[in-house]
Design a protein around this motif. Structure first.
Motif, PDB file in Angstrom:
ATOM      1  N   UNK A  29       4.077  25.643  29.725  1.00  0.00           N
ATOM      2  CA  UNK A  29       3.796  24.608  28.858  1.00  0.00           C
ATOM      3  C   UNK A  29       3.513  23.860  27.314  1.00  0.00           C
ATOM      4  N   UNK A  30       2.565  24.703  28.012  1.00  0.00           N
ATOM      5  CA  UNK A  30       1.885  24.484  26.639  1.00  0.00           C
ATOM      6  C   UNK A  30       2.554  25.567  25.448  1.00  0.00           C
ATOM      7  N   UNK A  31       1.904  26.463  25.945  1.00  0.00           N
ATOM      8  CA  UNK A  31       3.809  27.991  24.874  1.00  0.00           C
ATOM      9  C   UNK A  31       4.801  27.168  24.702  1.00  0.00           C
ATOM     10  N   UNK A  32       5.260  26.922  25.272  1.00  0.00           N
ATOM     11  CA  UNK A  32       6.382  26.076  25.389  1.00  0.00           C
ATOM     12  C   UNK A  32       6.904  24.905  23.884  1.00  0.00           C
ATOM     13  N   UNK A  33       6.108  24.084  23.848  1.00  0.00           N
ATOM     14  CA  UNK A  33       5.724  23.260  23.463  1.00  0.00           C
ATOM     15  C   UNK A  33       4.906  23.491  22.169  1.00  0.00           C
ATOM     16  N   UNK A  34       4.373  25.063  21.790  1.00  0.00           N
ATOM     17  CA  UNK A  34       3.585  24.796  20.322  1.00  0.00           C
ATOM     18  C   UNK A  34       5.245  25.519  19.898  1.00  0.00           C
ATOM     19  N   UNK A  44       7.192  22.936  18.741  1.00  0.00           N
ATOM     20  CA  UNK A  44       6.302  22.342  17.021  1.00  0.00           C
ATOM     21  C   UNK A  44       6.970  23.338  16.021  1.00  0.00           C
ATOM     22  N   UNK A  45       6.962  24.625  16.550  1.00  0.00           N
ATOM     23  CA  UNK A  45       6.659  25.208  15.273  1.00  0.00           C
ATOM     24  C   UNK A  45       8.095  25.658  14.823  1.00  0.00           C
ATOM     25  N   UNK A  46       9.289  25.535  15.509  1.00  0.00           N
ATOM     26  CA  UNK A  46      10.403  25.822  15.461  1.00  0.00           C
ATOM     27  C   UNK A  46      11.177  24.576  14.402  1.00  0.00           C
ATOM     28  N   UNK A  47      10.584  23.460  15.259  1.00  0.00           N
ATOM     29  CA  UNK A  47      11.032  22.563  14.541  1.00  0.00           C
ATOM     30  C   UNK A  47      10.610  21.972  12.902  1.00  0.00           C
ATOM     31  N   UNK A  48       9.729  22.299  12.217  1.00  0.00           N
ATOM     32  CA  UNK A  48       8.904  22.494  10.621  1.00  0.00           C
ATOM     33  C   UNK A  48      10.230  23.465  10.153  1.00  0.00           C
ATOM     34  N   UNK A  49      10.646  23.688  10.341  1.00  0.00           N
ATOM     35  CA  UNK A  49      12.000  24.657   9.643  1.00  0.00           C
ATOM     36  C   UNK A  49      13.371  24.387  10.480  1.00  0.00           C
ATOM     37  N   UNK A  50      13.568  24.508  11.507  1.00  0.00           N
ATOM     38  CA  UNK A  50      14.453  23.918  12.066  1.00  0.00           C
ATOM     39  C   UNK A  50      14.794  22.729  12.827  1.00  0.00           C
ATOM     40  N   UNK A  51      14.380  21.461  12.510  1.00  0.00           N
ATOM     41  CA  UNK A  51      14.461  19.864  12.909  1.00  0.00           C
ATOM     42  C   UNK A  51      16.001  20.178  13.652  1.00  0.00           C
TER      43      UNK A  51
END
Length: 94
Positions: free
Chosen positions: A51-56, A59-66
């Motif tokens: 679950x933590x890996x999915x959340x990270x 979060x990483x993806x949303x910085x470039x592709x919200x």
């Protein structure tokens, strides 16, 4: 906290948890009490809970592709509380 490996000449490899950067080059063996030397290994990067890996990743993806939304999300109605459960008493209902 970090996990450090030590090698005892009698018992073999064991691990100790210490604050990062505070591990000594030798420590006493947890089984026999002999002096054990610190051994180096690859970091345990595969121990991240899923679950933590999915959340990270999200979060990483949303910085470039919200994620794009077309409307404001509506709050969901809370489920009915079980009778006798004192926790939800006094909370507002929708």
């Amino acid at each position: 906290m970090a996990v450090y490996r030590y090698r005892c000449p009698r018992c073999g490899i064991f691990e100790l948890t210490r604050r990062m950067g505070t591990a000594a080059t030798s420590d006493t063996c947890v089984q026999c009490g002999a002096e054990a030397r610190r051994s180096y290994s690859a970091p345990h990067v595969n121990r991240t809970p899923r679950p933590l890996a999915d959340a990270l990743t999200r979060a990483e993806r949303s910085s470039e592709q919200p994620d794009v939304v077309n409307e404001v999300p509506r709050p969901q109605r809370p489920t009915a509380a079980r009778k006798g459960d004192p926790k939800p008493r006094g909370l507002p209902t929708w």
